[in-house]
Scaffold this active site. Sequence first.
Site, PDB file in Angstrom:
ATOM      1  N   PHE A 137      -1.983  37.101   9.220  1.00 55.93           N
ATOM      2  CA  PHE A 137      -1.886  36.046   8.209  1.00 55.93           C
ATOM      3  C   PHE A 137      -2.735  34.867   8.642  1.00 55.93           C
ATOM      4  O   PHE A 137      -2.592  34.360   9.755  1.00 55.93           O
ATOM      5  CB  PHE A 137      -0.437  35.587   7.991  1.00 55.93           C
ATOM      6  CG  PHE A 137      -0.345  34.578   6.871  1.00 55.93           C
ATOM      7  CD1 PHE A 137      -0.418  34.983   5.549  1.00 55.93           C
ATOM      8  CD2 PHE A 137      -0.249  33.223   7.142  1.00 55.93           C
ATOM      9  CE1 PHE A 137      -0.387  34.052   4.514  1.00 55.93           C
ATOM     10  CE2 PHE A 137      -0.222  32.291   6.114  1.00 55.93           C
ATOM     11  CZ  PHE A 137      -0.287  32.712   4.792  1.00 55.93           C
ATOM     12  N   ASP A 222      -6.318  32.586  16.144  1.00 58.03           N
ATOM     13  CA  ASP A 222      -5.521  31.802  15.204  1.00 58.03           C
ATOM     14  C   ASP A 222      -4.184  31.513  15.881  1.00 58.03           C
ATOM     15  O   ASP A 222      -3.311  32.369  15.947  1.00 58.03           O
ATOM     16  CB  ASP A 222      -5.322  32.592  13.900  1.00 58.03           C
ATOM     17  CG  ASP A 222      -4.460  31.838  12.888  1.00 58.03           C
ATOM     18  OD1 ASP A 222      -3.784  30.864  13.287  1.00 58.03           O
ATOM     19  OD2 ASP A 222      -4.443  32.245  11.710  1.00 58.03           O
ATOM     20  N   LYS A 251       0.594  24.014  12.034  1.00 60.45           N
ATOM     21  CA  LYS A 251       2.073  23.981  12.068  1.00 60.45           C
ATOM     22  C   LYS A 251       2.699  22.889  12.960  1.00 60.45           C
ATOM     23  O   LYS A 251       2.957  21.807  12.483  1.00 60.45           O
ATOM     24  CB  LYS A 251       2.596  25.370  12.400  1.00 60.45           C
ATOM     25  CG  LYS A 251       2.359  26.326  11.212  1.00 60.45           C
ATOM     26  CD  LYS A 251       3.249  27.533  11.212  1.00 60.45           C
ATOM     27  CE  LYS A 251       3.259  28.217   9.865  1.00 60.45           C
ATOM     28  NZ  LYS A 251       2.217  29.239   9.679  1.00 60.45           N
TER      29      LYS A 251
HETATM   30  C1  LIG Z   1       1.163  29.509   8.691  1.00 65.14           C
HETATM   31  C2  LIG Z   1      -0.066  30.152   9.198  1.00 65.14           C
HETATM   32  C3  LIG Z   1      -1.325  29.887   8.628  1.00 65.14           C
HETATM   33  C4  LIG Z   1      -1.495  29.033   7.393  1.00 65.14           C
HETATM   34  O1  LIG Z   1      -1.139  27.718   7.594  1.00 65.14           O
HETATM   35  P1  LIG Z   1      -0.984  26.731   6.310  1.00 65.14           P
HETATM   36  O2  LIG Z   1      -0.724  25.400   6.954  1.00 65.14           O
HETATM   37  O3  LIG Z   1       0.163  27.243   5.509  1.00 65.14           O
HETATM   38  O4  LIG Z   1      -2.253  26.777   5.567  1.00 65.14           O
HETATM   39  C5  LIG Z   1      -2.427  30.457   9.215  1.00 65.14           C
HETATM   40  N1  LIG Z   1      -2.325  31.258  10.280  1.00 65.14           N
HETATM   41  C6  LIG Z   1      -1.131  31.535  10.862  1.00 65.14           C
HETATM   42  C7  LIG Z   1      -1.080  32.411  12.071  1.00 65.14           C
HETATM   43  C8  LIG Z   1       0.035  31.005  10.333  1.00 65.14           C
HETATM   44  O5  LIG Z   1       1.222  31.315  10.877  1.00 65.14           O
END
Ligand SMILES: *Cc1c(COP(=O)(O)O)cnc(C)c1O
Length: 396
Positions: A137, A222, A251
């Site tokens: 994700f 990420d 986050k």
């Molecule tokens: C939550 C998340 C995102 C997206 O972050 P947003 O602030 O909702 O755009 C991207 N990568 C990972 C691994 C995430 O957990």
Amino acid sequence: MKNQKAIEMTHSYVAQTYARFPIALVRGKGVKVWDANGKQYLDFAAGIAVNGLGHSHPAVVRAIQRQAKSLLHVSNLYHIVPQAELARELCRRSFADRVFFCNSGAEANEAAVKLARRYGSQRQGGKYEIISMVNSFHGRTLATLTATGQEKVRLGFDPLPEGFRQVPFGDVDAVEDAIGEKTAAVLVEPIQGEGGVVIPREGYLKELRQLCDDRGLLLIFDEVQTGMGRTGKLFAYEHFGVEPDIMTLAKALGGGLPVGAMLAKEEVVYSFTPGSHASTFGGNPLVCSVALAVLKTLVRDGVLRNCARMSKVFYQGLESIKQRFELIRDVRGMGLMWGVEIEGDASKIVADCLSEGLLITSAGHNDVLRFLPPLIVTRGDIDKGLAIFAKVLASQ
Ligand SMILES: *Cc1c(COP(=O)(O)O)cnc(C)c1O
């Protein structure tokens, strides 16, 4: 306003992009939150790994108040002191040399994709393709949802940008097979979060690093979910003995304020020049001074140490629950990021936990219960939360 009124207003006026639980949370303190009817919950969702320091942490409240009194926002046309300080602190504590600030995880990954493409066009003879992982994700912008390895986030959004492909997580040979003439970078979560708290097998990230080095590709981590202490170290990559070329954060970075960041090595980030990329709010004085307070608190107040210690308590608690309930297939995690894979549907268990006063989330193919408590959680909180969890499992 009570829960019911808030629910009715949301249903009437807010775009229906979320399936929400029927409560409105109105107050929080530490690991606890309260809904509009006054009911108390133990918050083991932490705003999906955002509230690393819990709710209303004094260091966060103080930083907000102090900064709000002096300067909330100016544009990046000028130098911003807390932004420069936060960038220096992040670089000192990571592999990176420079930081680009934005407002969310998706934007941080969007910046990483843009940087990889620009680097590819300038330094790799026109490469642009990015290999990412199945069940990953990375966000909801057009580029990041195309990088995301889940069909459901793409439905109805064609045409999608070109230059992305996915291979199974944990399989280095699959990455190697997928490398083509135009491949510029590999994008991976060190631990898959939304994918169901999936820990890579031993050696995977090291082998990926080696492959990227051999083939001249950038490695992008990420760490939007795993970063800022969630795994017991400031960044998850520190557990695995490898460094990326680019890393994204969001986050927990702002302790509840919206801030994202893309960190990179000098020889890569060099491809961004004035005008290449920008964000109006990115790195503004308020969010940066709060993020700086969060970072200092994580490191200096023993929060990282608490996370590592409470990780063991969590694991032992979940393991002993696993012994009692056959529907649990697997318990896995790191730091204070835990997944319990179950036989069947996680939704009802999440809803039942909420009724009993415990907030958790589901992940994976809706077959994983995910626990992301604030990193300040105590043994007593964990005992209480897991007792509720066990009681709910017993009632299924
Ligand atoms: C939550 C998340 C995102 C997206 O972050 P947003 O602030 O909702 O755009 C991207 N990568 C990972 C691994 C995430 O957990």
